[in-house]
Scaffold this active site. Structure first.
Site, PDB file in Angstrom:
ATOM      1  N   HIS A   1       0.829  -1.204   0.000  1.00 61.91           N
ATOM      2  CA  HIS A   1       0.000   0.000   0.000  1.00 61.91           C
ATOM      3  C   HIS A   1       0.865   1.256   0.000  1.00 61.91           C
ATOM      4  CE1 HIS A   1      -2.835  -2.970   1.905  1.00 61.91           C
ATOM      5  NE2 HIS A   1      -3.652  -2.410   1.025  1.00 61.91           N
TER       6      HIS A   1
ATOM      7  N   GLN B   1      -9.322  -6.489 -11.424  1.00 63.63           N
ATOM      8  CA  GLN B   1      -9.983  -5.373 -10.755  1.00 63.63           C
ATOM      9  C   GLN B   1      -9.560  -4.045 -11.375  1.00 63.63           C
ATOM     10  OE1 GLN B   1     -10.539  -4.947  -6.299  1.00 63.63           O
ATOM     11  NE2 GLN B   1      -8.837  -3.547  -6.572  1.00 63.63           N
TER      12      GLN B   1
ATOM     13  N   GLU C   1      -1.503  -3.345  -9.593  1.00 64.59           N
ATOM     14  CA  GLU C   1      -1.646  -4.339 -10.655  1.00 64.59           C
ATOM     15  C   GLU C   1      -1.794  -5.757 -10.122  1.00 64.59           C
ATOM     16  OE1 GLU C   1       1.500  -4.027 -13.497  1.00 64.59           O
ATOM     17  OE2 GLU C   1       0.600  -2.294 -14.505  1.00 64.59           O
ATOM     18  N   LYS C   2      -1.564  -5.970  -8.829  1.00 63.31           N
ATOM     19  CA  LYS C   2      -1.744  -7.322  -8.292  1.00 63.31           C
ATOM     20  C   LYS C   2      -3.173  -7.797  -8.539  1.00 63.31           C
ATOM     21  CE  LYS C   2      -2.223  -8.423  -3.868  1.00 63.31           C
ATOM     22  NZ  LYS C   2      -3.362  -9.422  -3.837  1.00 63.31           N
ATOM     23  N   ASP C   3      -4.122  -6.907  -8.322  1.00 64.43           N
ATOM     24  CA  ASP C   3      -5.521  -7.201  -8.632  1.00 64.43           C
ATOM     25  C   ASP C   3      -5.779  -6.748 -10.069  1.00 64.43           C
ATOM     26  OD1 ASP C   3      -6.529  -8.034  -5.851  1.00 64.43           O
ATOM     27  OD2 ASP C   3      -5.591  -6.096  -5.458  1.00 64.43           O
TER      28      ASP C   3
END
Length: 289
Positions: free
Chosen positions: A41, A157, A152-154
């Site tokens: 985060h 989404q 970008e991990k999700d």
């Protein structure tokens, strides 16, 4: 470290603060989170600081994106710790809306995104992106930032939010941030804290197997063969089950099956390890001609 951080809990308060910034000619970048913050985060906050004059983060555990039986009640709430991290990283505002203000007793509106939001995650969590689309729309309408930062991990989404913002004509630049990983390559996640030492060893194999799959496809290996081998490798490494290993086009997320890749692609993976569901993705380059 920022000297102060402004904690705002009301819709009126966040709108007023953004209008004040705008009146001074300052731009804003927004990082929505569900709390339980970690360095992944913070990497979004650091990117936001490069994009705009002022950085606003939000903390809200959104109930509409949790399906029955998922870990909404167990999801960690660490507000004091989160605010301290945001202050240390230099965020200007943390918006922590009251749950009752987000979905009051009369709330009846739903938002459904098609295309990029179909398949992959929704094959296993059918209502997930409906909940994401709704809460992101509400937060973006309240904060009205110049930029909004998503990791970008999700990956699906991120694609869904880009589609949503474009389709609804929202004047907001959606910025994708590169995946933050630990020293072993495991994508940082709030749920990683659930792992013991042995669980972490297994979880870290995901990145290794994923990178190997991407490399072999970039060398010209058949897509279906590479994907099948990766699923078997995950199970052999100690993952209890695999929801999907798929190769999609990087922007539209259309399915790419069989044969040899003739353009860039994205490898997307979701698998279960010691009771924790991990998702990850990796870019795949086409074979050089």
């Amino acid at each position: 470290m920022a000297e102060t951080i402004n904690i705002i809990r009301s819709e009126r308060g966040i709108r007023g603060q953004v209008w004040e910034y705008r009146g001074h000619g300052e731009t804003t970048a927004f990082v929505p989170t569900m709390g339980a913050l970690h360095d992944g985060h913070m990497s979004l906050i650091r990117l936001a600081k490069k994009k705009a004059d002022r950085v606003i983060a939000s903390i809200y555990v959104n109930p509409t994106q949790f399906a029955p039986g998922e870990d909404f009640d167990a999801y960690p709430r660490t507000e004091k710790h989160d605010v301290a991290l945001l202050k240390a990283e230099g965020a200007d505002v943390v918006y922590i809306p009251k749950p009752s203000s987000m979905y009051n007793v009369h709330h009846a509106t739903k938002i459904k995104v098609g295309g990029v939001a179909e398949g992959l995650e929704t094959d296993h969590r059918p209502t997930f992106f409906d909940g994401v689309a709704l809460v992101v729309t509400k937060l973006l309408n309240r904060v009205a930032p110049d930029y909004a930062i998503f990791g970008e991990k999700d990956y699906q989404q991120l694609a869904t939010i880009r589609r949503l913002v474009e389709d609804l004509d929202m004047p907001i630049n959606i910025v994708g941030a590169k995946i933050a990983r630990d020293e072993h390559g495991l994508a940082l996640s709030s749920r990683n804290k659930y792992f013991d030492t042995e669980g972490l060893k297994v979880a870290r194999r995901l990145n290794e197997i994923m990178r190997s799959c991407a490399l072999q496809m970039s060398k010209g290996e058949n897509v279906d063969l590479a994907v099948d081998r990766s699923k078997k490798a995950l199970l052999a490494a100690g993952f209890s089950s695999v929801d999907y290993v798929e190769v999609r086009s990087p922007n539209s997320l259309t399915v790419l099956e069989g044969g040899v890749l003739n353009g860039p692609a994205r490898l997307l993976v979701a698998a279960h390890c010691r009771g924790v569901r991990l998702i990850d993705n990796f870019p795949v380059k086409a074979k050089s001609k």
